[in-house]
Design an enzyme around this catalytic site. Structure first.
Site, short mmCIF file in Angstrom:
data_model
loop_
_atom_site.label_atom_id
_atom_site.label_comp_id
_atom_site.label_asym_id
_atom_site.label_seq_id
_atom_site.Cartn_x
_atom_site.Cartn_y
_atom_site.Cartn_z
N LYS A 53 0.84 -1.21 0.00
CA LYS A 53 0.00 0.00 0.00
C LYS A 53 0.88 1.26 0.00
CE LYS A 53 -3.83 -2.42 2.16
NZ LYS A 53 -4.56 -2.81 3.37
N GLN A 97 -4.56 -1.36 9.56
CA GLN A 97 -4.52 -2.69 8.96
C GLN A 97 -5.15 -3.72 9.91
OE1 GLN A 97 -3.60 -3.33 5.86
NE2 GLN A 97 -3.79 -5.54 5.98
N ASP A 120 -11.11 2.98 3.94
CA ASP A 120 -11.40 1.55 3.85
C ASP A 120 -12.89 1.30 3.62
OD1 ASP A 120 -9.38 -0.40 4.00
OD2 ASP A 120 -9.04 -0.03 6.14
N1 GUN Z 1 -6.64 -6.58 6.13
C1 GUN Z 1 -6.81 -7.29 5.00
N2 GUN Z 1 -7.36 -6.53 4.02
C2 GUN Z 1 -7.54 -5.29 4.57
C3 GUN Z 1 -8.06 -4.07 4.06
O1 GUN Z 1 -8.49 -3.95 2.91
N3 GUN Z 1 -8.05 -3.02 4.94
C4 GUN Z 1 -7.62 -3.13 6.22
N4 GUN Z 1 -7.67 -2.05 7.00
N5 GUN Z 1 -7.13 -4.25 6.71
C5 GUN Z 1 -7.10 -5.33 5.89
#
Ligand code: GUN
Length: 283
Positions: A53, A97, A120
């Site tokens: 990311k 995350q 998100d």
């Molecule tokens: N953990 C796995 N996929 C995601 C996501 O798209 N966003 C977040 N915040 N955590 C994750």
């Protein structure tokens, strides 16, 4: 029949380029878009996701701030950090995350994020806005799946779409987006009695279960669009989705691969949401 591949890597690249243009325009006006990524603990998969990311941000002109905290971080400290990021004018999106360590309540964490920075799309407000057809942030994975379906040229109006999985982050928002596109939507889940009966009638199947070989060739209508959200490992330790790709691609019209399908699109839509957050703040 051999299905056409929906190339998530190629589509994500195109979307990142569009994001880069919008980011450059914002930066030229003195408002470089900023994304805060918060990682608590040392889960190896989460570390990989987070580094991807951050790298995506670099290639798209989005400033990223990566906060890494030990797994022992008290919940109150994390909530305090989120509050600081909420108040930081240079930060337009906040992502914590998941999963967070067990002593931290993920719902409290999500609720602490300013809804205007919830890139998100996990908050109750974002989910409610989506369900009500109001503007808000769409959860990145379903948003990416919709973009992939768009590339097939299949008009969803009146089509039967089956979503397998009912999670708050994928299954439910996916069903809402398909509904908004005027599909007739069925949500299947672990309590569904005869999954085949539903999937065989589906023009579109989105598989988001987290179990490989959930969808096999005998369960698919010829020509259907198949979107595979799963991220599993096979017996050889290789990454695979929820769909038996080899079998289903002989029957389907369109199919996403794993890897190189939904994964890169989820990341691309995070950038899109971040740009949207920045543009909303600086119209
Ligand atoms: N953990 C796995 N996929 C995601 C996501 O798209 N966003 C977040 N915040 N955590 C994750």
């Amino acid at each position: 029949m051999t299905a056409q591949l929906i190339d998530g890597n190629a589509l994500a690249k195109k979307i990142r380029a569009e994001v880069a243009e919008r980011a450059a325009a914002l930066t030229a006006r003195g408002h470089t878009p900023g994304l805060a990524v918060v990682l608590v603990g040392d889960d190896p998969a989460s570390q990989v996701y987070v580094s991807h990311k951050v790298k995506d941000c670099e290639t798209s002109g989005v400033r990223s701030v990566l906060d890494r905290f030990p797994a022992s971080m008290p919940e109150a400290d994390l909530l305090k950090r989120i509050d600081e990021l909420n108040r930081d004018d240079s930060i337009h999106g906040i992502l914590v995350q998941m999963p967070v360590p067990k002593h931290i309540d993920p719902q409290k964490v999500i609720a602490a994020i300013d809804p205007l920075k919830d890139v998100d799309g996990f908050s109750i407000l974002s989910a409610g806005a989506l369900a009500s057809g109001l503007p808000g942030f769409k959860s990145c994975t379903p948003y990416g799946c919709m973009k992939m379906i768009e590339t097939t040229g299949v008009n969803l109006k009146g089509k039967h779409a089956v979503v397998i999985g009912r999670s708050n982050t994928v299954g439910k928002p996916m069903a809402q987006l398909l509904l908004q596109a005027n599909a007739t939507v069925t949500i299947c889940h672990s309590g569904t009695v005869d999954l085949c009966q539903h999937t065989r009638q589906a023009d579109v199947v989105v598989a988001a279960v987290g179990r490989r070989n959930t969808l096999t060739a005998d369960m698919v209508k010829p020509g259907a669009v198949i979107i595979d959200v799963g991220m599993n490992r096979n017996d050889e330790g290789k990454l695979c989705g929820d769909v038996d790709f080899a079998g289903v691609s002989q029957v389907a019209g369109f199919i996403t691969p794993v890897p190189g399908g939904v994964g890169p699109m989820t990341r691309a839509m995070l950038l899109v949401n971040t740009i949207e957050a920045a543009e909303r703040k600086h119209p």
